[in-house]
Design a protein around this motif. Structure first.
Motif, PDB file in Angstrom:
ATOM      1  N   PRO A  34       0.639  -1.023  -0.004  1.00 41.33           N
ATOM      2  CA  PRO A  34      -0.022  -0.154  -0.051  1.00 41.33           C
ATOM      3  C   PRO A  34       1.014   1.215  -0.152  1.00 41.33           C
ATOM      4  O   PRO A  34       1.806   1.455   0.720  1.00 41.33           O
ATOM      5  N   ALA A  35       0.500   2.387  -0.853  1.00 39.39           N
ATOM      6  CA  ALA A  35       1.384   3.431  -1.063  1.00 39.39           C
ATOM      7  C   ALA A  35       0.514   4.687  -1.492  1.00 39.39           C
ATOM      8  O   ALA A  35      -0.716   4.527  -1.909  1.00 39.39           O
ATOM      9  N   VAL A  36       0.962   5.889  -1.095  1.00 42.00           N
ATOM     10  CA  VAL A  36       0.312   7.010  -1.346  1.00 42.00           C
ATOM     11  C   VAL A  36       1.083   7.836  -2.411  1.00 42.00           C
ATOM     12  O   VAL A  36       2.341   7.851  -2.369  1.00 42.00           O
ATOM     13  N   HIS A  78       2.862  10.416  -4.136  1.00 41.09           N
ATOM     14  CA  HIS A  78       3.285  11.820  -3.712  1.00 41.09           C
ATOM     15  C   HIS A  78       3.904  12.922  -4.609  1.00 41.09           C
ATOM     16  O   HIS A  78       3.490  14.086  -4.411  1.00 41.09           O
ATOM     17  N   ALA A  94       6.103   7.565  -5.229  1.00 43.92           N
ATOM     18  CA  ALA A  94       4.963   6.949  -4.011  1.00 43.92           C
ATOM     19  C   ALA A  94       5.491   6.743  -2.805  1.00 43.92           C
ATOM     20  O   ALA A  94       6.839   6.393  -2.758  1.00 43.92           O
ATOM     21  N   VAL A 100       5.756   4.549   0.884  1.00 43.76           N
ATOM     22  CA  VAL A 100       5.402   3.686   1.576  1.00 43.76           C
ATOM     23  C   VAL A 100       5.826   3.877   2.939  1.00 43.76           C
ATOM     24  O   VAL A 100       6.922   3.852   3.280  1.00 43.76           O
ATOM     25  N   ALA A 156      -3.567  10.266  -4.327  1.00 43.59           N
ATOM     26  CA  ALA A 156      -4.330   8.938  -4.523  1.00 43.59           C
ATOM     27  C   ALA A 156      -3.469   7.884  -3.779  1.00 43.59           C
ATOM     28  O   ALA A 156      -2.382   7.601  -3.753  1.00 43.59           O
ATOM     29  N   SER A 157      -4.439   6.917  -3.451  1.00 41.54           N
ATOM     30  CA  SER A 157      -3.881   5.853  -2.773  1.00 41.54           C
ATOM     31  C   SER A 157      -3.631   4.606  -3.665  1.00 41.54           C
ATOM     32  O   SER A 157      -4.593   4.604  -4.615  1.00 41.54           O
ATOM     33  N   THR A 158      -2.539   3.765  -3.634  1.00 39.91           N
ATOM     34  CA  THR A 158      -2.387   2.637  -4.443  1.00 39.91           C
ATOM     35  C   THR A 158      -1.560   1.871  -3.950  1.00 39.91           C
ATOM     36  O   THR A 158      -1.434   1.470  -2.801  1.00 39.91           O
ATOM     37  N   HIS A 159      -1.327   0.838  -4.874  1.00 44.16           N
ATOM     38  CA  HIS A 159      -0.409  -0.459  -4.379  1.00 44.16           C
ATOM     39  C   HIS A 159       0.683  -0.798  -5.239  1.00 44.16           C
ATOM     40  O   HIS A 159       0.361  -0.553  -6.459  1.00 44.16           O
TER      41      HIS A 159
END
Lengths: 287, 357
Positions: B295-297, B299, B312, B314, B332-335
């Motif tokens: 899971p990451a945001v 940036h 991103a 983590v 946004a949140s992502t993986h």
């Protein structure tokens, strides 16, 4: 579209004033003297170009001019190659660099009349170190006050001692500015040390050498103080260079008119020869 | 032309080097085959110019040997090694014409004028400078000057190796590309061994068949451009080559697996035994964004035209990804998921995974 900003002239004004007082006005005074005759008391008579005609036809002037060119020629022929040679021999880096530079600069720091007095005493046959050594130990008849050749040799040696440093320092500045890559490339190209000098060092020194030659020409062409102190123009007239002769006419005989005419011609020759030197040495750069 | 062997080469600029820190070059062992195009790549001060000067003979190494075709040349001066070198700033003989510049190395070696003429004209043809042969070299533009100094190296037919020391530094960007392809073309024509020193990865990767990456006086990896990109042997190579460089993530090794936080990361192969700080290395090109994975945001997103670079986070650690497709919005949140075959473990900087069988 013709509106120009005339304000710029105000910024030039101070320089103009300065130049006027230290060059233009004295020069014009000389021009004024050169066309007149005076017997003192501020009384002048118009003579036109008479002094110029007389001077240009006088054997005395021709002789002094000849001596002057001979002296300057000898000085340049010795000091320029010698200066380059010394600069080449000086270390490029390391603790000896400042030592060499200071030693080189020393003669130039001594006032000109002191240099003259030093060499005068140095060369005296009875008490001078050089004079005594030459006469007693080497058995050469050396007397600057009697023998014209000795006088010339002493003055030339003195000038070489006094001014070669200038050529050395300028050449050295030119040499140290050459990037190492040039020497490395020359090594790889298999260049001999003569080729390195001829194709790398000399071309890179050209600009500073132009300045060195010009300065040495002007200075030696106008030499006065040292010669005045050492020989006073003698023995006889053998070391009477232009400036010595000029002072003799102006102050010795108080012939202001002829002296002024001579000053102007002297100045014109110096200017002309300097211009010739400069044009010849920089003509390749324009291409 | 020759094979070049460097054996146990060390060099220090100090007369009495004490520790390894006093050495500009530490233990270089290399073999370069005849006719190859090699690049020495590394940041300023990594010892690449020192190495070059040792090969050309401008420097004598403190230790070790240099062999040209098995002949020991360690103590020979540059002019007896039959090498050529092109410097960072174009070195030309100002007062000579272009022709004389090119003829200079031959004339110095006593070659007869007829041979000089054929060689010079042949090289001029290759460099496309035939129309300026009679001109004074001083008036040329920097790129032409650099061409002439290359020409002086190539004009001799007995050169063992031609070396280039960051030759494109002073060249205008739009001419750099032209000159670089010219160089490549020349190499194919004359087939001399060429060594190209640079800190510019593009120059190294486009010119060389094999690139030697150096750092602090050591060789960290030797390989083809593809090898350096695909499987960096050291995190330094990962950083230095590629734009942006490789992601290096702190990790923990337990139970034979590498854990980033609490997540087990699948690597290309088994982890070698050893101690030292462990890190995971994966190039941004092999990171993908999706619905599964870490899971990451998002940036930061920078669009560089053909692709977008997404940075991103983590936790506190940022991971870069290169995306060909549309990038998500900032915040946004992502993986994140990594291509396992391109994900490796490094210990104290050096690679510590074995390739999958």
């Amino acid at each position: 579209m013709k509106t120009q900003n005339q304000k710029a002239w105000f910024f030039v004004l101070p320089v103009l004033l300065l130049v006027a007082f230290n060059a233009l006005i004295p020069m014009m005074t000389v021009v004024n003297y050169s066309v007149q005759e005076t017997f003192g008391n501020n009384i002048f008579f118009w003579e036109g170009v008479r002094w110029f005609e007389e001077l240009l036809n006088s054997d005395r002037f021709h002789a002094a001019l000849g001596r002057q060119f001979l002296f300057t020629g000898i000085i340049l022929a010795i000091e320029i190659p010698l200066g380059i040679a010394i600069a080449l021999a000086m270390p490029r880096s390391g603790p000896w660099v400042p030592v060499c530079l200071v030693l080189m600069a020393l003669p130039m720091l001594i006032p000109w009349n002191v240099v003259g007095a030093m060499w005068n005493i140095f060369a005296l046959p009875d008490i001078g170190l050089l004079g005594y050594f030459m006469n007693t130990t080497l058995g050469i008849d050396y007397d600057m006050t009697q023998n014209p050749f000795a006088a010339w040799a002493t003055i030339i040696t003195m000038d070489v001692w006094h001014w070669t440093s200038l050529v050395v320092l300028l050449s050295y500045a030119g040499l140290v500015s050459i990037p190492d890559a040039y020497y490395q490339a020359a090594k790889i190209d298999g260049a001999s040390s003569w080729s390195v000098f001829r194709y790398i060092q000399l071309p890179k020194m050209k600009q500073v050498l132009t300045i060195a030659i010009l300065l040495r020409f002007m200075d030696s062409f106008n030499i006065y103080t040292e010669v005045f102190v050492m020989t006073g123009g003698g023995p006889g007239n053998s070391t009477t260079f232009l400036s010595i002769d000029l002072v003799k006419i102006a102050l010795g005989q108080f012939d202001l008119g002829p002296a002024a005419a001579m000053s102007l011609i002297y100045f014109a020759i110096t200017l002309l020869v300097s211009w010739l030197f400069y044009t010849l040495m920089t003509k390749d750069d324009a291409k | 032309m020759a094979k070049i062997t460097l054996s146990d080469l060390k060099h220090s600029y100090y007369p009495n080097p004490k520790g390894p820190a006093d050495y500009a070059l530490k233990e270089i062992d290399l073999e370069w085959s005849d006719g190859g195009a090699y690049a020495l790549l590394g940041p300023s001060g990594c010892g690449k110019s020192t190495l070059l000067n040792i090969i050309s003979g401008l420097l004598t190494p403190s230790n070790g040997k240099i062999l040209f075709d098995d002949k020991d040349v360690t103590r020979l001066p540059p002019n007896q090694r039959n090498i050529a070198q092109v410097f960072q700033f174009p070195v030309i003989y100002d007062t000579m014409t272009v022709y004389d510049n090119l003829a200079f190395p031959l004339r110095n070696r006593g070659v007869d004028e007829a041979t000089v003429n054929t060689r010079v004209m042949a090289i001029a043809e290759m460099l496309e400078v035939t129309d300026m042969m009679g001109k004074k070299a001083a008036g040329l533009s920097p790129d032409n000057k650099q061409k002439i100094s290359m020409g002086r190296g190539l004009v001799r037919d007995d050169v063992n190796v031609v070396m280039f020391d960051e030759p494109l530094t002073v060249i205008d960007p739009h001419l750099k590309w032209k000159l670089r392809s010219k160089l490549k073309e020349l190499h194919q024509k004359v087939r001399a061994t060429m060594i190209y020193v640079t800190h510019d990865q593009t120059e190294a990767l486009t010119f060389a068949d094999q690139v030697v990456v150096m750092q602090e006086g050591e060789i960290v990896q030797i390989g083809t451009p593809v090898e350096l990109f695909e499987r960096p042997a050291h995190t330094f190579v990962g950083h230095f080559i590629g734009s942006p460089g490789m992601n290096v993530l702190p990790c923990e090794v337990r139970d034979g697996g590498a854990f980033f936080g609490d997540n087990l990361i699948t690597l290309e192969g088994a982890i070698e035994q050893g101690a030292g700080t462990a890190e995971i290395g994966v190039r941004p090109e092999f990171v993908t964004l999706g619905d599964t994975g870490l899971p990451a945001v998002v940036h930061k997103v920078s669009d560089v035209g053909r692709h977008a670079v997404v940075e991103a986070k983590v936790g506190d650690i940022s991971v870069k990804a290169v995306l060909e497709s549309e990038a998500p919005a900032q915040g946004a949140s992502t993986h994140l998921s990594f291509d396992a075959t391109k994900t490796r473990l490094y210990r104290d900087g050096w690679i510590a995974t074995r390739t999958a069988p």
